[in-house]
Design a protein around this motif. Structure first.
Motif, short mmCIF file in Angstrom:
data_model
loop_
_atom_site.label_atom_id
_atom_site.label_comp_id
_atom_site.label_asym_id
_atom_site.label_seq_id
_atom_site.Cartn_x
_atom_site.Cartn_y
_atom_site.Cartn_z
N LEU A 24 71.61 96.29 153.98
CA LEU A 24 70.52 95.79 154.81
C LEU A 24 71.06 94.72 155.74
O LEU A 24 72.02 94.03 155.44
CB LEU A 24 69.41 95.20 153.95
CG LEU A 24 68.60 96.13 153.05
CD1 LEU A 24 67.46 95.35 152.41
CD2 LEU A 24 68.05 97.32 153.83
N THR A 25 70.41 94.54 156.87
CA THR A 25 70.79 93.50 157.83
C THR A 25 69.93 92.26 157.62
O THR A 25 68.91 92.28 156.94
CB THR A 25 70.59 94.00 159.26
OG1 THR A 25 69.19 94.26 159.46
CG2 THR A 25 71.40 95.27 159.52
N ASN A 26 70.34 91.17 158.26
CA ASN A 26 69.52 89.96 158.25
C ASN A 26 68.17 90.20 158.90
O ASN A 26 67.16 89.60 158.53
CB ASN A 26 70.25 88.82 158.97
CG ASN A 26 71.45 88.33 158.19
OD1 ASN A 26 71.50 88.44 156.98
ND2 ASN A 26 72.41 87.76 158.90
N HIS A 27 68.15 91.10 159.88
CA HIS A 27 66.89 91.45 160.54
C HIS A 27 65.89 92.02 159.52
O HIS A 27 64.71 91.67 159.54
CB HIS A 27 67.15 92.46 161.66
CG HIS A 27 65.89 93.04 162.24
ND1 HIS A 27 65.03 92.31 163.04
CD2 HIS A 27 65.33 94.29 162.12
CE1 HIS A 27 64.02 93.09 163.40
NE2 HIS A 27 64.18 94.28 162.87
N THR B 161 60.54 109.44 154.26
CA THR B 161 61.96 109.56 153.88
C THR B 161 62.76 108.36 154.36
O THR B 161 63.60 107.82 153.63
CB THR B 161 62.56 110.85 154.45
OG1 THR B 161 61.82 111.98 153.97
CG2 THR B 161 64.01 111.00 154.04
N ALA B 162 62.50 107.93 155.58
CA ALA B 162 63.22 106.78 156.12
C ALA B 162 62.96 105.53 155.29
O ALA B 162 63.88 104.75 155.00
CB ALA B 162 62.80 106.54 157.57
N GLU C 156 70.07 101.94 164.41
CA GLU C 156 69.71 101.71 165.81
C GLU C 156 68.59 100.68 165.93
O GLU C 156 68.54 99.89 166.88
CB GLU C 156 69.27 103.03 166.46
CG GLU C 156 70.41 104.01 166.71
CD GLU C 156 69.91 105.33 167.27
OE1 GLU C 156 68.70 105.42 167.55
OE2 GLU C 156 70.73 106.25 167.43
N LEU C 157 67.71 100.67 164.93
CA LEU C 157 66.57 99.74 164.93
C LEU C 157 66.94 98.38 164.33
O LEU C 157 66.12 97.46 164.32
CB LEU C 157 65.40 100.34 164.14
CG LEU C 157 64.79 101.61 164.75
CD1 LEU C 157 63.78 102.22 163.80
CD2 LEU C 157 64.14 101.28 166.09
N GLY C 158 68.17 98.27 163.82
CA GLY C 158 68.64 96.99 163.31
C GLY C 158 68.31 96.69 161.87
O GLY C 158 68.45 95.55 161.41
N TRP C 159 67.88 97.71 161.10
CA TRP C 159 67.49 97.48 159.71
C TRP C 159 68.65 97.62 158.74
O TRP C 159 68.65 96.95 157.69
CB TRP C 159 66.38 98.48 159.31
CG TRP C 159 65.06 98.15 159.92
CD1 TRP C 159 64.65 98.48 161.19
CD2 TRP C 159 64.00 97.42 159.34
NE1 TRP C 159 63.39 98.01 161.42
CE2 TRP C 159 62.96 97.36 160.29
CE3 TRP C 159 63.81 96.83 158.10
CZ2 TRP C 159 61.74 96.71 160.04
CZ3 TRP C 159 62.59 96.19 157.84
CH2 TRP C 159 61.59 96.13 158.80
N VAL C 160 69.61 98.48 159.03
CA VAL C 160 70.76 98.66 158.15
C VAL C 160 72.03 98.66 159.00
O VAL C 160 71.98 98.81 160.22
CB VAL C 160 70.70 99.99 157.34
CG1 VAL C 160 69.45 100.05 156.48
CG2 VAL C 160 70.79 101.20 158.27
N ALA C 161 73.16 98.46 158.33
CA ALA C 161 74.45 98.49 159.02
C ALA C 161 75.51 98.92 158.03
O ALA C 161 75.32 98.82 156.81
CB ALA C 161 74.79 97.11 159.59
N GLN C 162 76.63 99.40 158.54
CA GLN C 162 77.73 99.75 157.66
C GLN C 162 78.44 98.47 157.21
O GLN C 162 78.65 97.55 158.00
CB GLN C 162 78.70 100.69 158.36
CG GLN C 162 78.13 102.09 158.56
CD GLN C 162 79.19 103.11 158.89
OE1 GLN C 162 79.86 102.97 159.90
NE2 GLN C 162 79.33 104.12 158.07
#
Length: 254
Positions: free
Chosen positions: A63-66, A8-9, A47-53
């Motif tokens: 998605l984040t730059n990470h 799901t994630a 929290e893991l740095g994969w997405v952000a608001q």
């Protein structure tokens, strides 16, 4: 975390990638999972740095730059990017327009690099954007170098019109692909975004296999028909240089 939760994630992460900036309701519909579950997955991924608001749109997720960096490492895209950066920099300086580098991704072209124009009025596609092949110069360019079986499979899928100028008729698209093969570069006049024109050229990998594409993009007021050949030939020269670095043994398609 259970196997189902991991699945799901990942589905939520892919949905953010496909629809960003994406809202909670939109993501819930996309993955067919309750909002509460989607929100929990988003918070974990954040929290893991994969997405952000999104800073620009409240309540939306991106998605984040990470995420982009992790996805790029160890992939064929990173090899292509490493080979392409020098020639792409030269192309951007020569044309002064925005230059994109894209690789195929399940029926789309994934933007893995962008070199921006200094002009205020510009074409802009975020890194990680997935562009329908039929609606983008990078996609048509890629299909022009791909095997006929790949072209046939793609044209058999439903094709969405993104603008009034998007070509969705398979026969017309086949003609465009043929013209691109003969000419050496694709021309996309406002098929992806209204007011934006782009010129695309395929990249070849080892054995002359289609590996990706590059494009020159900008406002249709600047990239006018009188510029098409100049930019097409410039992009083709850059593509040959990149393809040689990738180990393509044949430049017969250029």
């Amino acid at each position: 975390m259970s196997t189902q939760s991991v699945v799901t994630a990942i589905r939520v992460l892919e949905a953010v990638s496909d629809n960003q900036p994406a809202g909670l309701s939109e993501l819930s519909r996309e993955v067919d999972v309750p909002k509460a579950t989607v929100l929990r997955m988003l918070r974990t991924l954040a929290e893991l740095g994969w997405v952000a608001q999104s800073e620009a749109q409240s309540g939306k997720w991106v998605l984040t730059n990470h995420a982009f960096a992790v996805a790029s490492r160890g992939s064929s895209g990173s090899v292509i990017r490493d080979a392409a950066m020098g020639p792409l920099n030269a192309l951007q300086l020569d044309t002064t327009e925005t230059v994109h580098l894209a690789v195929p991704d399940r029926g789309y072209m994934l933007i893995i690099e962008r070199l921006d124009t200094p002009h205020v009025l510009r074409a802009f596609l975020p890194l990680g954007s997935r562009l329908p092949m039929h609606a983008s110069s990078t996609g048509i360019a890629y299909l022009s170098a791909a095997d006929d079986a790949i072209v046939d499979e793609y044209l058999a899928t439903p094709l969405e019109a993104l603008t009034p100028q998007t070509v969705v008729d398979p026969a017309q698209l086949r003609a465009m692909i043929g013209e691109t093969r003969a000419r050496g570069y694709s021309i996309n006049e406002q098929g992806l975004s209204t007011g934006i024109t782009s010129i695309g050229v395929p990249l070849l990998g080892p054995g002359g296999v289609a590996a990706g594409s590059i494009s020159i993009s900008g406002p249709s007021s600047r990239i006018v028909p009188a510029k098409y050949q100049e930019y097409g030939e410039a992009a083709a020269g850059t593509a040959r240089e990149i393809s040689q670095a990738l180990g393509a043994f044949s430049a017969k398609r250029y």
